[in-house]
Design an enzyme around this catalytic site. Structure first.
Site, PDB file in Angstrom:
ATOM      1  N   SER A   1      16.178  67.561  85.012  1.00 28.33           N
ATOM      2  CA  SER A   1      17.060  66.495  85.183  1.00 28.33           C
ATOM      3  C   SER A   1      17.086  65.727  83.844  1.00 28.33           C
ATOM      4  O   SER A   1      16.290  65.135  83.187  1.00 28.33           O
ATOM      5  CB  SER A   1      16.403  65.771  86.439  1.00 28.33           C
ATOM      6  OG  SER A   1      16.860  64.406  86.508  1.00 28.33           O
TER       7      SER A   1
ATOM      8  N   TYR B   1       8.931  60.771  89.078  1.00 34.61           N
ATOM      9  CA  TYR B   1       9.822  61.965  89.003  1.00 34.61           C
ATOM     10  C   TYR B   1      10.293  62.416  87.736  1.00 34.61           C
ATOM     11  O   TYR B   1      10.244  63.441  86.949  1.00 34.61           O
ATOM     12  CB  TYR B   1      10.986  61.819  89.773  1.00 34.61           C
ATOM     13  CG  TYR B   1      11.962  62.858  89.806  1.00 34.61           C
ATOM     14  CD1 TYR B   1      11.987  64.049  90.412  1.00 34.61           C
ATOM     15  CD2 TYR B   1      13.332  62.554  89.441  1.00 34.61           C
ATOM     16  CE1 TYR B   1      12.777  65.153  90.467  1.00 34.61           C
ATOM     17  CE2 TYR B   1      14.546  63.694  89.054  1.00 34.61           C
ATOM     18  CZ  TYR B   1      13.954  64.884  89.978  1.00 34.61           C
ATOM     19  OH  TYR B   1      14.858  66.053  89.801  1.00 34.61           O
TER      20      TYR B   1
END
Length: 400
Positions: free
Chosen positions: A219, A232
């Site tokens: 990501s 995250y």
């Protein structure tokens, strides 16, 4: 200056011959990129005829045309043949869509899911060929990984294992780093980093034997400090660096490693608003009183509202990510990094080349606009309204 049509015509003849050959081989598509390249070549031709001597004009135009056609050519791909690929996290989102695509292409797909009777698993069972095998696996349980490894050894004994797609991952909370419990960091690391690490290491003997591929979905949150995604993002940064290490160390074995950095797409996890609301309520219920007083409930409500608004702007078509994974598996020379989705080029340019203050403000306006914590608002008017989501220029990366 006098124009020189013959050198120009010779260069155009060379460009046309190569373009025709690429079209016949299906290495080139008729479309806007090709038309744009031809328009730019025509402009370059006009300049060359007026500014350069004939021979130089011929060389410049021919070289520019050759380079343009080379960039537009489809990358050479390997045949699917009997290749077997294992994909993690196929219950929904990118994993499920990739499993469908690869199965339709003729791959032998081993798709892992958290639950064999989940809606995603049932969908794959109904729409895919008998070649696709569903395997139950929780990446946080070494026994599950060992069971999947033994199954993979048996079912790829004749063909070998060509690829591993590390897609499984999750994000369980949106909050400032100080508000996020340490358990949240551990949970993200257990799935996104340690689970991926264990799975990759378990399958490496098979992948080394086939000189295969490792494709990992990461990501942009692992490259940039997106507000309220520290748990995250930290886990995704760790797994991206891990894959960089594998890429260097496995090069002598012929194993190629690619990392996919997608923009925000509207996967099932993204669209589950009730799930995010429940996690917000759990955070409010368990947050230490001191932190709740300092930041304020309205601050957390604002973060959650901004986050959900960003997710609603995600791209609905998952095919750019699926195509990137497919290319990483089959391209003769796959890229080390893929960035499917809109706006990532601008985002990375701003992150790497603009001053820190501008980078920070861009990420805030792009994802979650600033909101002043309660303790800093005492005796001051609020800078923004908790009910006003503020400007939003795009959407945020989320878990797969």
């Amino acid at each position: 200056m006098e124009s020189w049509p013959w050198p120009s015509g010779g260069a155009w003849l060379l460009v046309a011959a190569r373009a025709l050959l690429q079209l016949l081989r299906a290495d080139l598509r008729l479309g806007r990129p090709l038309l744009a390249a031809l328009a730019l070549l025509a402009a370059l031709d006009w300049l060359c005829q007026r500014l350069l001597p004939p021979l130089a004009a011929l060389v410049v135009l021919a070289a520019a045309g050759w380079i343009a056609l080379s960039r537009l050519a489809r990358p050479q791909r390997l045949p699917v043949a009997t290749r077997a690929v294992l994909i993690t996290g196929c219950d929904s989102g990118f994993g499920k869509a990739t499993a469908k695509k690869l199965d339709a292409m003729g791959f032998t797909v081993l798709a892992t899911v958290l639950e064999l009777d989940s809606p995603g698993a049932q969908e794959l069972r109904a729409c895919c060929s008998p070649r696709l095998k569903l395997l139950q696996m929780d990446l946080t349980k070494p026994a599950d990984i060992s069971r999947v490894l033994e199954f993979t050894k048996v079912h790829t004994a004749s063909t070998g294992l060509w690829g591993l797609v590390n897609n499984a991952g999750h994000n369980i909370l949106v909050a400032d780093a100080e508000l996020s419990p340490v358990a949240t960091y551990r949970s993200c690391m257990e799935v996104n980093f340690f689970g991926t690490l264990e799975m990759t290491k378990a399958l490496l003997p098979l992948l080394r034997r086939s000189s295969g591929r490792i494709v990992t979905v990461s990501s942009p949150a692992g490259d940039m400090p997106f507000p309220c995604l520290s748990a995250y993002g930290t886990s995704k940064a760790a797994v991206a660096l891990l894959m960089d290490s594998f890429s260097c160390e496995l090069q002598p074995w012929g194993v190629k490693v690619s990392v996919i950095q997608p923009a925000c797409f509207r996967t099932e996890a993204v669209k589950n608003v009730d799930q995010w609301e429940e996690r917000k309520r759990q955070l409010l219920a368990t947050l230490p009183q001191e932190l709740l007083q300092a930041y304020g409930e309205d601050y957390i409500e604002h973060l959650n509202g901004q986050f959900l608004h960003s997710l609603s702007q995600g791209l609905p078509d998952l095919s750019p990510v699926v195509d990137a994974i497919t290319d990483a598996l089959l391209a003769a020379k796959p890229r080390h990094r893929y960035y499917p989705g809109h706006g990532l080029g601008l985002m990375y340019f701003i992150h790497y080349y603009l001053p820190e203050g501008l980078r920070r403000r861009f990420l805030q306006s792009f994802f979650i606009s600033p909101y002043v914590p309660r303790a800093l608002r005492l005796g001051q008017p609020s800078h923004t309204s908790a009910q006003d989501p503020g400007p939003n220029l795009g959407s945020a990366p989320t878990a797969q």
